[in-house]
Design an enzyme around this catalytic site. Structure first.
Site, mmCIF file in Angstrom:
data_model
loop_
_atom_site.group_PDB
_atom_site.id
_atom_site.type_symbol
_atom_site.label_atom_id
_atom_site.label_comp_id
_atom_site.label_asym_id
_atom_site.label_seq_id
_atom_site.Cartn_x
_atom_site.Cartn_y
_atom_site.Cartn_z
ATOM 1 N N TYR A 119 -0.538 6.191 5.662
ATOM 2 C CA TYR A 119 -0.736 4.775 5.310
ATOM 3 C C TYR A 119 -2.097 4.282 5.806
ATOM 4 C CZ TYR A 119 0.314 -0.261 5.054
ATOM 5 O OH TYR A 119 0.290 -1.609 4.769
ATOM 6 N N VAL A 127 9.583 -5.448 12.387
ATOM 7 C CA VAL A 127 10.241 -6.007 13.569
ATOM 8 C C VAL A 127 10.939 -7.346 13.301
ATOM 9 C CG1 VAL A 127 8.103 -7.019 14.497
ATOM 10 C CG2 VAL A 127 9.965 -6.421 16.035
ATOM 11 N N VAL A 128 10.335 -8.220 12.499
ATOM 12 C CA VAL A 128 10.967 -9.527 12.284
ATOM 13 C C VAL A 128 12.296 -9.344 11.557
ATOM 14 C CG1 VAL A 128 10.733 -11.782 11.190
ATOM 15 C CG2 VAL A 128 8.739 -10.720 12.240
ATOM 16 N N SER A 129 12.270 -8.548 10.471
ATOM 17 C CA SER A 129 13.517 -8.353 9.719
ATOM 18 C C SER A 129 14.536 -7.585 10.557
ATOM 19 C CB SER A 129 13.240 -7.653 8.389
ATOM 20 O OG SER A 129 12.393 -6.549 8.575
ATOM 21 N N GLN A 132 4.551 -4.854 24.107
ATOM 22 C CA GLN A 132 3.490 -4.741 23.097
ATOM 23 C C GLN A 132 3.438 -6.048 22.293
ATOM 24 O OE1 GLN A 132 6.425 -3.268 23.112
ATOM 25 N NE2 GLN A 132 6.995 -2.276 21.218
ATOM 26 N N ASP A 148 2.432 3.893 17.890
ATOM 27 C CA ASP A 148 2.712 2.461 17.748
ATOM 28 C C ASP A 148 1.600 1.686 18.472
ATOM 29 O OD1 ASP A 148 4.612 0.587 16.724
ATOM 30 O OD2 ASP A 148 5.078 0.032 18.785
ATOM 31 N N ARG A 179 -0.414 -0.901 20.690
ATOM 32 C CA ARG A 179 0.052 -1.695 21.842
ATOM 33 C C ARG A 179 -0.166 -3.180 21.600
ATOM 34 N NH1 ARG A 179 -3.947 1.181 25.419
ATOM 35 N NH2 ARG A 179 -4.658 1.495 23.301
ATOM 36 N N ARG A 205 -1.965 -6.267 18.750
ATOM 37 C CA ARG A 205 -2.495 -6.522 17.419
ATOM 38 C C ARG A 205 -2.660 -8.018 17.262
ATOM 39 N NH1 ARG A 205 -1.373 -3.345 13.357
ATOM 40 N NH2 ARG A 205 -2.413 -1.549 14.160
HETATM 41 N N1 LIG Z 1 3.729 -7.456 4.633
HETATM 42 C C1 LIG Z 1 2.817 -7.143 5.521
HETATM 43 O O1 LIG Z 1 2.945 -7.519 6.700
HETATM 44 C C2 LIG Z 1 1.580 -6.373 5.136
HETATM 45 C C3 LIG Z 1 0.618 -6.139 6.124
HETATM 46 C C4 LIG Z 1 -0.525 -5.430 5.780
HETATM 47 C C5 LIG Z 1 -0.732 -5.011 4.489
HETATM 48 N N2 LIG Z 1 0.219 -5.247 3.545
HETATM 49 C C6 LIG Z 1 -0.040 -4.720 2.197
HETATM 50 O O2 LIG Z 1 0.366 -5.648 1.218
HETATM 51 C C7 LIG Z 1 0.924 -4.972 0.091
HETATM 52 C C8 LIG Z 1 2.310 -5.489 -0.194
HETATM 53 O O3 LIG Z 1 3.133 -5.310 0.954
HETATM 54 P P1 LIG Z 1 4.632 -5.850 1.020
HETATM 55 O O4 LIG Z 1 4.905 -6.233 2.421
HETATM 56 O O5 LIG Z 1 4.867 -6.821 -0.075
HETATM 57 O O6 LIG Z 1 5.423 -4.488 0.769
HETATM 58 P P2 LIG Z 1 6.551 -4.133 -0.317
HETATM 59 O O7 LIG Z 1 7.005 -2.752 -0.002
HETATM 60 O O8 LIG Z 1 7.578 -5.220 -0.364
HETATM 61 O O9 LIG Z 1 5.738 -4.182 -1.673
HETATM 62 C C9 LIG Z 1 5.062 -3.082 -2.221
HETATM 63 C C10 LIG Z 1 5.371 -3.049 -3.700
HETATM 64 O O10 LIG Z 1 4.628 -1.965 -4.287
HETATM 65 C C11 LIG Z 1 5.508 -1.223 -5.128
HETATM 66 N N3 LIG Z 1 4.990 0.153 -5.190
HETATM 67 C C12 LIG Z 1 4.935 1.060 -4.191
HETATM 68 N N4 LIG Z 1 4.383 2.209 -4.625
HETATM 69 C C13 LIG Z 1 4.064 1.997 -5.933
HETATM 70 C C14 LIG Z 1 3.472 2.809 -6.946
HETATM 71 N N5 LIG Z 1 3.088 4.077 -6.692
HETATM 72 N N6 LIG Z 1 3.304 2.284 -8.182
HETATM 73 C C15 LIG Z 1 3.700 1.004 -8.448
HETATM 74 N N7 LIG Z 1 4.278 0.201 -7.540
HETATM 75 C C16 LIG Z 1 4.458 0.685 -6.295
HETATM 76 C C17 LIG Z 1 6.857 -1.319 -4.460
HETATM 77 O O11 LIG Z 1 7.948 -1.030 -5.315
HETATM 78 C C18 LIG Z 1 6.852 -2.773 -3.981
HETATM 79 O O12 LIG Z 1 7.293 -3.654 -4.975
HETATM 80 C C19 LIG Z 1 0.890 -3.476 0.433
HETATM 81 O O13 LIG Z 1 -0.242 -2.894 -0.160
HETATM 82 C C20 LIG Z 1 0.761 -3.453 1.936
HETATM 83 O O14 LIG Z 1 0.090 -2.306 2.376
HETATM 84 C C21 LIG Z 1 1.371 -5.910 3.849
#
Ligand SMILES: NC(=O)c1ccc[n+]([C@@H]2O[C@H](COP(=O)([O-])OP(=O)(O)OC[C@H]3O[C@@H](n4cnc5c(N)ncnc54)[C@H](O)[C@@H]3O)[C@@H](O)[C@H]2O)c1
Length: 313
Positions: free
Chosen positions: A148, A190-192, A212, A274, A276, A278
């Site tokens: 990731y 963590v929140v969920s 952390q 993980d 420490r 952020r």
């Molecule tokens: N929520 C957070 O705290 C957070 C923090 C940092 C970055 N992000 C980034 O924000 C974006 C959305 O995160 P989120 O929390 O909504 O996560 P999420 O898992 O709820 O959403 C991701 C979505 O992408 C879809 N997906 C995954 N792989 C795919 C693929 N190969 N083709 C098409 N669709 C695909 C999933 O089905 C899902 O609907 C992500 O890119 C994530 O890395 C989120």
């Protein structure tokens, strides 16, 4: 379709953040193509728009190319929680690299502006605190989170190389922990985790001693930041997150106090790599986007708990 409408593609649009973004764009009267492979997204998140003349749902995997006519690409597709992105780490890396490559190719072909949902995970386990955008990070390239973290790092690199080579219009948001309604009950963030455990009457699990720290941004604030970034004359990368910092133990105590103060807190070993601490430095977003989060943790927990209460019922 009326001429002149902005046509948005939201990849990952059925996910947690994607579906809230879809809501905002639809409410602004724009046209939305929502693309998802439903790996962690749910049709239920965007079901209320199905049948609307400005909305279209596309089942597609971003690791495969696709041809569409769009003005703006909000590239969010990628599983975000460690449980999900570690299920098939090779697929996660492919989603980040090939997915971003395919979306940049599409953006270039049709002259669209692309916003990448990057992450604070590009900073890894940071040696400086809080983390400004200029910090280059401390990521373990071979650990279980690397699919990731490194995936998002190469996605950022691709965006900048497309910009240098082809003049592509890109925007990069480095998103810090965001929470709110429509998170999955089993997503392990963590929140969920705490809310679901508390609603089930189970003890709340702290990893390590809970000292952390994390900062938690409410989803509405985050979506506002994404929209401002897309509209701004700022390529990024730019941090979007709430700088109020809490220890994991403090978060557990807040959740417990709201749901059931009798519940125990138990400890388990920290997972590998993980971070420490952020906390985003958001001076750039404050200056260039005039953006600052407005929802405090106490306020944001209420609708989030209500969402999980309904989900679990
Ligand atoms: N929520 C957070 O705290 C957070 C923090 C940092 C970055 N992000 C980034 O924000 C974006 C959305 O995160 P989120 O929390 O909504 O996560 P999420 O898992 O709820 O959403 C991701 C979505 O992408 C879809 N997906 C995954 N792989 C795919 C693929 N190969 N083709 C098409 N669709 C695909 C999933 O089905 C899902 O609907 C992500 O890119 C994530 O890395 C989120």
């Amino acid at each position: 379709m009326p001429a002149g409408l902005v046509r948005n593609l939201v990849t990952g649009g059925a996910g947690f953040l994607g579906s809230h973004l879809v809501d905002r764009l639809m409410q602004s009267g724009e046209e939305v193509l929502c693309l998802d492979n439903y790996f962690t997204g749910r049709k239920a998140n965007i079901a209320h728009w199905i049948g609307h003349p400005r909305f279209e749902l596309i089942r597609h995997d971003v690791t495969e190319p696709i041809k569409l006519e769009v003005d703006r690409i909000w590239h969010l597709a990628c599983p975000a929680s460690p449980i999900h992105y570690q299920t098939n780490p090779v697929k996660t890396a492919k989603t980040s690299f090939l997915g971003t490559y395919n979306m940049l190719g599409l953006a270039r072909r049709v002259g669209a502006r692309l916003l990448l949902a990057s992450t604070s995970e590009v900073y890894g386990d940071p040696e400086i605190h809080p983390q400004p955008e200029s910090y280059r990070g401390c990521v373990n390239t071979i650990g279980p989170r690397a699919c990731y973290d490194e995936g998002k790092r190469i996605a950022e690199t691709l965006c900048f190389d497309y910009r240098r080579m082809h003049g592509s219009e890109i925007r990069i948001a480095r998103i810090f922990n965001t929470y709110g309604p429509r998170m999955l009950a089993d997503d392990g963030r963590v929140v969920s985790n705490f809310i679901v455990q508390a609603l089930r009457g189970e003890p709340l699990t702290l990893y390590g001693d809970g000292s952390q720290s994390r900062s938690f941004c409410y989803v509405d604030d985050l979506i506002e930041g994404l929209i401002r970034l897309m509209n701004a004359d700022h390529t990024g990368p730019i941090n979007l997150g709430n700088p109020s910092e809490f220890t994991i133990r403090q978060l557990a105590e807040q959740v417990r106090a709201r749901i059931n103060p009798e519940l125990a807190l138990i400890s388990e070993p920290l997972p590998a790599d993980d971070p420490r601490q952020r906390k985003p430095a958001i001076a750039l977003a404050q200056r260039d986007l005039a953006w600052t989060p407005t929802v405090a943790l106490e306020q944001g927990l209420e609708p989030t708990i209500s969402w999980f209460r309904e989900l679990l019922a």
